[in-house]
Design a protein around this motif. Structure first.
Motif, mmCIF file in Angstrom:
data_model
loop_
_atom_site.group_PDB
_atom_site.id
_atom_site.type_symbol
_atom_site.label_atom_id
_atom_site.label_comp_id
_atom_site.label_asym_id
_atom_site.label_seq_id
_atom_site.Cartn_x
_atom_site.Cartn_y
_atom_site.Cartn_z
ATOM 1 N N UNK A 138 34.609 21.714 35.399
ATOM 2 C CA UNK A 138 35.369 22.311 34.290
ATOM 3 C C UNK A 138 34.524 23.274 33.460
ATOM 4 N N UNK A 139 33.294 22.893 33.049
ATOM 5 C CA UNK A 139 32.476 23.878 32.342
ATOM 6 C C UNK A 139 32.154 25.107 33.208
ATOM 7 N N UNK A 140 31.986 24.888 34.508
ATOM 8 C CA UNK A 140 31.721 25.998 35.410
ATOM 9 C C UNK A 140 32.925 26.937 35.485
ATOM 10 N N UNK A 141 34.127 26.354 35.589
ATOM 11 C CA UNK A 141 35.346 27.171 35.613
ATOM 12 C C UNK A 141 35.535 27.912 34.290
ATOM 13 N N UNK A 142 35.275 27.252 33.188
ATOM 14 C CA UNK A 142 35.387 27.907 31.886
ATOM 15 C C UNK A 142 34.400 29.069 31.791
ATOM 16 N N UNK A 143 33.186 28.861 32.273
ATOM 17 C CA UNK A 143 32.160 29.914 32.245
ATOM 18 C C UNK A 143 32.610 31.126 33.053
ATOM 19 N N UNK A 144 33.164 30.877 34.239
ATOM 20 C CA UNK A 144 33.662 31.973 35.067
ATOM 21 C C UNK A 144 34.832 32.692 34.419
ATOM 22 N N UNK A 145 35.721 31.926 33.798
ATOM 23 C CA UNK A 145 36.854 32.535 33.103
ATOM 24 C C UNK A 145 36.418 33.397 31.927
ATOM 25 N N UNK A 146 35.454 32.891 31.169
ATOM 26 C CA UNK A 146 34.933 33.674 30.051
ATOM 27 C C UNK A 146 34.246 34.937 30.555
ATOM 28 N N UNK A 147 33.494 34.799 31.639
ATOM 29 C CA UNK A 147 32.840 35.970 32.240
ATOM 30 C C UNK A 147 33.868 37.011 32.667
ATOM 31 N N UNK A 148 34.944 36.549 33.312
ATOM 32 C CA UNK A 148 35.994 37.471 33.741
ATOM 33 C C UNK A 148 36.680 38.158 32.570
ATOM 34 N N UNK A 149 36.924 37.403 31.499
ATOM 35 C CA UNK A 149 37.547 37.994 30.306
ATOM 36 C C UNK A 149 36.633 39.055 29.700
ATOM 37 N N UNK A 150 35.336 38.768 29.642
ATOM 38 C CA UNK A 150 34.381 39.746 29.094
ATOM 39 C C UNK A 150 34.317 40.995 29.960
ATOM 40 N N UNK A 151 34.346 40.808 31.291
ATOM 41 C CA UNK A 151 34.347 41.953 32.200
ATOM 42 C C UNK A 151 35.535 42.850 31.894
ATOM 43 N N UNK A 152 36.742 42.289 31.840
ATOM 44 C CA UNK A 152 37.934 43.113 31.663
ATOM 45 C C UNK A 152 38.037 43.717 30.269
ATOM 46 N N UNK A 153 37.537 43.017 29.247
ATOM 47 C CA UNK A 153 37.505 43.626 27.912
ATOM 48 C C UNK A 153 36.638 44.877 27.915
ATOM 49 N N UNK A 154 35.565 44.838 28.674
ATOM 50 C CA UNK A 154 34.654 45.980 28.753
ATOM 51 C C UNK A 154 35.220 47.101 29.624
ATOM 52 N N UNK A 155 35.787 46.753 30.772
ATOM 53 C CA UNK A 155 36.120 47.784 31.757
ATOM 54 C C UNK A 155 37.520 48.360 31.635
ATOM 55 N N UNK A 156 38.419 47.714 30.931
ATOM 56 C CA UNK A 156 39.804 48.178 30.940
ATOM 57 C C UNK A 156 39.963 49.637 30.493
ATOM 58 N N UNK A 157 39.351 50.045 29.396
ATOM 59 C CA UNK A 157 39.489 51.465 29.013
ATOM 60 C C UNK A 157 38.893 52.411 30.062
ATOM 61 N N UNK A 158 37.774 52.037 30.636
ATOM 62 C CA UNK A 158 37.149 52.875 31.667
ATOM 63 C C UNK A 158 38.017 52.886 32.915
ATOM 64 N N UNK A 159 38.618 51.750 33.256
ATOM 65 C CA UNK A 159 39.496 51.656 34.418
ATOM 66 C C UNK A 159 40.705 52.571 34.261
ATOM 67 N N UNK A 160 41.205 52.670 33.065
ATOM 68 C CA UNK A 160 42.332 53.561 32.793
ATOM 69 C C UNK A 160 41.958 55.009 33.120
ATOM 70 N N UNK A 161 40.791 55.439 32.669
ATOM 71 C CA UNK A 161 40.325 56.804 32.939
ATOM 72 C C UNK A 161 40.116 57.002 34.435
ATOM 73 N N UNK A 162 39.479 56.026 35.097
ATOM 74 C CA UNK A 162 39.220 56.118 36.535
ATOM 75 C C UNK A 162 40.524 56.258 37.308
ATOM 76 N N UNK A 163 41.517 55.462 36.948
ATOM 77 C CA UNK A 163 42.804 55.521 37.647
ATOM 78 C C UNK A 163 43.472 56.873 37.442
#
Length: 158
Positions: free
Chosen positions: A108-133
């Motif tokens: 469970x802590x491992x899954x939470x860590x991965x989920x938090x990592x994924x959320x941080x990734x998308x918070x960072x990349x979403x605006x850049x992904x919009x431009x790339x698309x």
């Protein structure tokens, strides 16, 4: 944790090279379906993965699949840094709190860590992904605008 975040960030350059062709096809298919739904393109026009692949190869050759590679790299490098950084920091925090090492924190802590990592990734990349698309879709219409010009156009109009 910082070393793992940096290593993941550097490795993302290679993943961007593998991702760019499939994302180009995906973005163009999405744009074609939307254009068909709004009447900007005649219905029934071939909009399949293979039709997009053939069109890219015919118009631009194999290198045409790398339209938007720079933007993909610009998206992936900070995104993966944030993913691996948040993931490792979260695992370290759990390990410290539980008085164990990072490999023994449990599922469970491992899954939470991965989920938090994924959320941080998308918070960072979403605006850049919009431009790339947008760059990948605009190239479908022959518009070759760079990252900054595309970004400023989005900021100005949207």
């Amino acid at each position: 944790d910082l070393q793992k975040a940096s290593a993941g960030s550097l490795a993302s350059i290679f993943s961007a090279t593998a991702l760019c062709p499939t994302e180009l096809v995906k973005c163009r298919l999405q744009a074609m379906h939307e254009m068909e739904a709004t009447g900007k393109v005649a219905r029934g026009q071939k909009s399949t993965v293979w039709s997009v692949v053939k069109t890219v190869l015919k118009k631009n050759g194999p290198l045409g699949f790398y339209e938007g590679l720079t933007s993909t790299i610009v998206r992936e490098v900070p995104g993966y840094f944030c993913f691996f950084g948040a993931y490792e920091l979260c695992r370290s925090s759990f390990a410290q709190h539980m008085g164990t090492d990072k490999d023994s924190i449990g599922i469970l802590p491992l899954m939470f860590s991965g989920g938090l990592g994924g959320a941080c990734l998308w918070l960072m990349v979403y605006p850049i992904d919009c431009v790339k698309s947008r760059i990948q879709v605009y190239s479908l219409a022959g518009r070759q605008e760079g990252f900054i010009k595309t970004f400023m156009g989005i900021v100005r109009t949207e």
